[in-house]
Design a protein around this motif. Sequence first.
Motif, short mmCIF file in Angstrom:
data_model
loop_
_atom_site.label_atom_id
_atom_site.label_comp_id
_atom_site.label_asym_id
_atom_site.label_seq_id
_atom_site.Cartn_x
_atom_site.Cartn_y
_atom_site.Cartn_z
N ASP A 53 -34.89 33.81 7.47
CA ASP A 53 -35.91 33.30 6.28
C ASP A 53 -37.29 33.40 7.00
O ASP A 53 -38.38 32.94 6.51
N SER A 55 -38.22 31.18 9.45
CA SER A 55 -38.56 30.03 9.77
C SER A 55 -38.04 29.92 11.35
O SER A 55 -37.18 30.65 11.85
N TYR A 137 -42.39 20.11 2.48
CA TYR A 137 -41.26 21.11 2.08
C TYR A 137 -40.61 21.71 3.16
O TYR A 137 -39.48 22.19 3.25
N LYS A 138 -41.30 21.71 4.31
CA LYS A 138 -40.93 22.24 5.48
C LYS A 138 -39.70 21.45 6.09
O LYS A 138 -38.75 21.78 6.67
N ASN A 141 -36.68 22.02 4.02
CA ASN A 141 -36.00 23.61 4.33
C ASN A 141 -35.11 22.97 5.46
O ASN A 141 -34.00 23.68 5.43
N GLN A 142 -35.29 22.37 6.27
CA GLN A 142 -34.26 22.30 7.45
C GLN A 142 -32.99 21.35 7.17
O GLN A 142 -32.15 21.42 7.60
N LYS A 146 -34.46 24.32 -0.64
CA LYS A 146 -35.38 25.31 -0.87
C LYS A 146 -35.86 25.51 -2.25
O LYS A 146 -35.44 24.49 -2.92
N GLU A 147 -36.61 26.50 -2.46
CA GLU A 147 -36.82 26.93 -3.72
C GLU A 147 -37.75 25.77 -4.48
O GLU A 147 -37.58 25.63 -5.50
#
Length: 219
Positions: A53, A55, A137-138, A141-142, A146-147
């Motif tokens: 993705d 990242s 959000y970062k 995400n880990q 997501k989304e």
Amino acid sequence: MQRFQNAGLPLPERLQAAVLKRQVEFLAGRYCATEALKALGYEGEPVVGSQADRSPAWPSGWLGSISHSSDCAVALVAHRQQALGIGVDVESVLPPADVETISDMILHGSERDLLASQGYSPEQLLTVVFSIKESLYKALNQLGIKELDFKSACVQRVSPDGGFAAILANGVALPLQVPRLLTGRFILNGARVVSLLWIPKVTTVVERQPARSSRCVLT
């Protein structure tokens, strides 16, 4: 570019044909991440790759976050035993035209009232909230969350010393150890905003009560 080459930083194939500015931004972020790993005592080859993705892919046992704007790159790194997720974001203050075009996508009404009451210009207000949510959000995400969109969270508090609190919508599924109300730090310095958020790893399970707020209700 010479400094990055001397540091042995690889440029992904997808960026080989990119404009120089995009290449430099990417490598500057990786350079910051490499230096942060070294500063924390990482002894392996501190090369930060990319996941599917796009990242960052961190060395085993580490996690981090990278961000860059047109003239600045930052990285935040931690041991995995110290944090569940971390996020950092740097933004140049958005131009006035963006206030009209994207404010409704980014801001809840309560966020306008909260930040405007503290003397922020509309451009600063929009950029501060945008950056806070990006760092949030970062970090999520880990954890595989997501989304999310910009209405998935609401900034509830900002303080003169740079602290902030943001609450996640009830529809966002979270692991038990992650609270729905998260806190972090931000700096507004002239034409630049930097925000960071750290989700600490806890060793005890605490019953989580629904977050309460008089400022923002999310569903």
